[in-house]
Design an enzyme around this catalytic site. Structure first.
Site, PDB file in Angstrom:
ATOM      1  CB  ILE A 185       1.645 -13.199  -2.623  1.00 19.69           C
ATOM      2  CG1 ILE A 185       2.728 -14.262  -2.768  1.00 19.69           C
ATOM      3  CG2 ILE A 185       1.058 -13.216  -1.222  1.00 19.69           C
ATOM      4  CD1 ILE A 185       2.250 -15.670  -2.549  1.00 19.69           C
ATOM      5  CB  THR A 186      -1.160  -9.590  -2.155  1.00 15.96           C
ATOM      6  OG1 THR A 186      -2.099  -8.528  -1.996  1.00 15.96           O
ATOM      7  CG2 THR A 186       0.189  -9.085  -1.740  1.00 15.96           C
ATOM      8  CD  GLN A 187      -2.881  -6.627  -9.343  1.00 19.44           C
ATOM      9  OE1 GLN A 187      -3.349  -7.750  -9.532  1.00 19.44           O
ATOM     10  NE2 GLN A 187      -2.718  -5.757 -10.322  1.00 19.44           N
ATOM     11  N   GLY A 188      -1.459  -4.699  -4.933  1.00 19.69           N
ATOM     12  CA  GLY A 188      -1.929  -3.433  -4.408  1.00 19.69           C
ATOM     13  C   GLY A 188      -2.073  -2.415  -5.512  1.00 19.69           C
ATOM     14  CB  ALA A 189      -2.976   1.133  -5.492  1.00 15.60           C
ATOM     15  CD  GLU A 190       1.665   3.540  -6.304  1.00 14.17           C
ATOM     16  OE1 GLU A 190       2.679   3.446  -7.002  1.00 14.17           O
ATOM     17  OE2 GLU A 190       0.827   4.450  -6.416  1.00 14.17           O
TER      18      GLU A 190
ATOM     19  CG  LEU B  77       4.560  -9.683  -2.327  1.00 16.99           C
ATOM     20  CD1 LEU B  77       5.707  -8.713  -2.124  1.00 16.99           C
ATOM     21  CD2 LEU B  77       3.958 -10.066  -0.993  1.00 16.99           C
TER      22      LEU B  77
ATOM     23  CE  LYS C 207       5.854  -2.991  -2.276  1.00 20.14           C
ATOM     24  NZ  LYS C 207       5.788  -2.395  -0.935  1.00 20.14           N
TER      25      LYS C 207
ATOM     26  CG  ASP D 199      -0.523   1.215   4.795  1.00 16.81           C
ATOM     27  OD1 ASP D 199      -1.598   1.501   5.360  1.00 16.81           O
ATOM     28  OD2 ASP D 199      -0.434   0.402   3.856  1.00 16.81           O
TER      29      ASP D 199
END
Lengths: 198, 275
Positions: free
Chosen positions: B37-42, B45, B60, B169
């Protein structure tokens, strides 16, 4: 016996299928508990007192955790079946978890779970015929409706400490379907956090 | 439920992520393949399913970072997974609208939580603002929907602060709008075209959250959210006071936080090091 269900849980290897049977009016609870205490391998099942289970998801979450821990080689108890019972617990006390969730001489509603593993494969037909002689009780389908009629909500609330002092959020009596679902959600969280240190 | 007769397709080939990034449990079969679904720095998902094909979940996954010392890497990952899970469980127990925790494996670095239907506020708000502009409606009029949304956001944040959690956040991407459950519409409209700002606020992504009741921390949460509105939806900025009004009523002590917010605005998020 057609009431034995075989389930393949999402995100577990296909080699680990789960057999589940639910009984009411159990007659030989004391005998079954004795077999567990003696370590009789013919009775290597997770034998759960169904009155402390609120739903299918609740029971299956415990199975998932136990099998996942088996695959990671970090069982805390004797085998994957005792681990299922322990996985229902919100704390790390193994013997307490057996007393609370495991079969007791007074148990009348029984949830039986058998995990088939590559080293100990169990076919549904073999298990089915074995259970028909081992378990004296009325087999019923493993559904939320059946489980719902067996649940002792007061006891479940006590075990998982679901009475939030001062209310906090909505009432969680578990009387309506929505409250019951919320209860299930809180239970899954409590189970997932078991053993969380640091 | 019966055992599937046809073994599911191998999953790895169907996902958009590289196999190396897929957590081990997602390589085991499921009826529908996991979806990145999405990718963050850490973290990554995924949308997937838990236990049964009918129960959607969000997974996650915090992959290990090759540049960190392996021992430190494992410790940080464990710590963060557990911290996030504890905060979510606490919020849920106290009635704050957040996803429920389904399962976790801190050693393997994954956390499996409830899948929340709907869309994030950022997307809905931008869509609403765009439509309004197209319709040529003047800013400052026909804003009841937006005012109502701001109020719901303020109350949700206040509820979270009231139980002793700060988010760390708060942006409009970390606020979901979940369609109202049947029976609790209480007068909210939901006809097509209208009501894109409708829905229950659900707070998500507690990766930077902590347990705190300090007014300073709470005020910084609000400040970050204010700035997020200011930078991504400048046309909605004028309605921040609606959010803060609702916040002020949401828990005992909220007004002290609002006072503190004025200090934070003067100096920014970081506290002065000059004492």
């Amino acid at each position: 016996m057609a009431l034995l269900q075989t389930v393949q849980l999402e995100h577990l290897p296909q080699s680990h299928s789960i057999h589940i049977a639910l009984y009411r009016n159990l007659q030989n609870a004391a005998f079954l508990q004795q077999q567990l205490l003696e370590g009789n391998t013919d009775y290597e099942y997770a034998l759960i007192d169904a009155s402390v289970i609120v739903s299918k998801i609740h029971a299956l979450a415990a199975v998932y955790r136990a099998v996942n821990d088996l695959l990671a080689n970090r069982l805390r108890s004797r085998n994957v079946h005792s681990e299922i019972v322990f996985s229902l617990s919100p704390n790390n006390n193994i013997s307490e978890s057996f007393r609370r969730f495991g079969i007791q001489p007074t148990t009348t509603s029984l949830l039986l779970i058998k995990v088939s593993t590559p080293t100990s494969e169990t076919s549904p037909s073999d298990l089915s015929s074995r259970l028909s002689t081992q378990i004296q009780g009325d087999a019923v389908p493993f559904t939320d409706e059946e489980i719902g009629t067996m649940t002792d909500l007061g006891r479940v609330r006590k075990i998982y400490k679901l009475n939030v002092p001062g209310g906090g959020g909505k009432k969680k009596d578990g009387n309506t379907a929505e409250e019951r679902r919320e209860m299930e959600m809180l239970i899954l969280g409590a189970m997932a956090l078991r053993g969380a240190t640091n | 439920m019966e055992t599937p007769t046809v073994p599911p397709e191998p999953i790895v080939s169907q996902t958009s992520s590289t196999p190396a990034n897929l957590p081990q449990i997602l390589t085991y079969p499921s009826k529908t393949p996991p979806q990145l679904i999405t990718q963050g720095a850490e973290a990554l998902l995924y949308k997937s399913t838990y236990l049964l094909p009918t129960l959607p979940c969000a997974l996650k996954y915090r992959p290990s970072k090759p540049y960190r010392h392996p021992i430190l890497d494992v410790r940080l990952t464990k710590h963060r997974i557990l911290a996030e899970a504890r905060v979510l469980v606490k919020c849920r127990k106290e009635g704050v609208p957040v996803p429920a925790v389904y399962a976790l494996d801190e050693s393997k670095g994954w956390l499996c939580i409830e899948w929340i239907e709907g869309e994030v506020v950022r997307i809905r708000l931008n869509e609403w603002l765009r439509r309004r502009k197209e319709a040529g409606t003047e800013e400052g009029s026909e804003e009841e929907e937006l005012v109502d949304l701001m109020g719901r956001i303020g109350s949700a944040v206040g509820k979270m602060h009231g139980v002793g959690i700060v988010h760390g956040d708060l942006t409009t991407s970390n606020l979901m709008l979940r369609p109202w459950a049947k029976g609790v519409m209480n007068g909210h409209s939901s006809e097509d075209g209208k009501g894109i700002l409708e829905g229950e606020i659900v707070l998500i992504d507690f990766g930077l959250a902590s347990q705190s009741t300090a007014d300073e921390d709470r005020a910084v949460d609000l400040y970050v959210l204010e700035r997020a509105f200011g930078s991504t939806h400048p046309r909605a900025e004028s309605l921040l006071k609606e959010m803060l009004t609702a916040y002020g009523k949401s828990f005992k002590g909220a007004n002290v936080v609002l006072k503190k917010l004025e200090d934070v605005r003067m100096r920014g998020r970081k506290r002065s090091m000059l004492g």
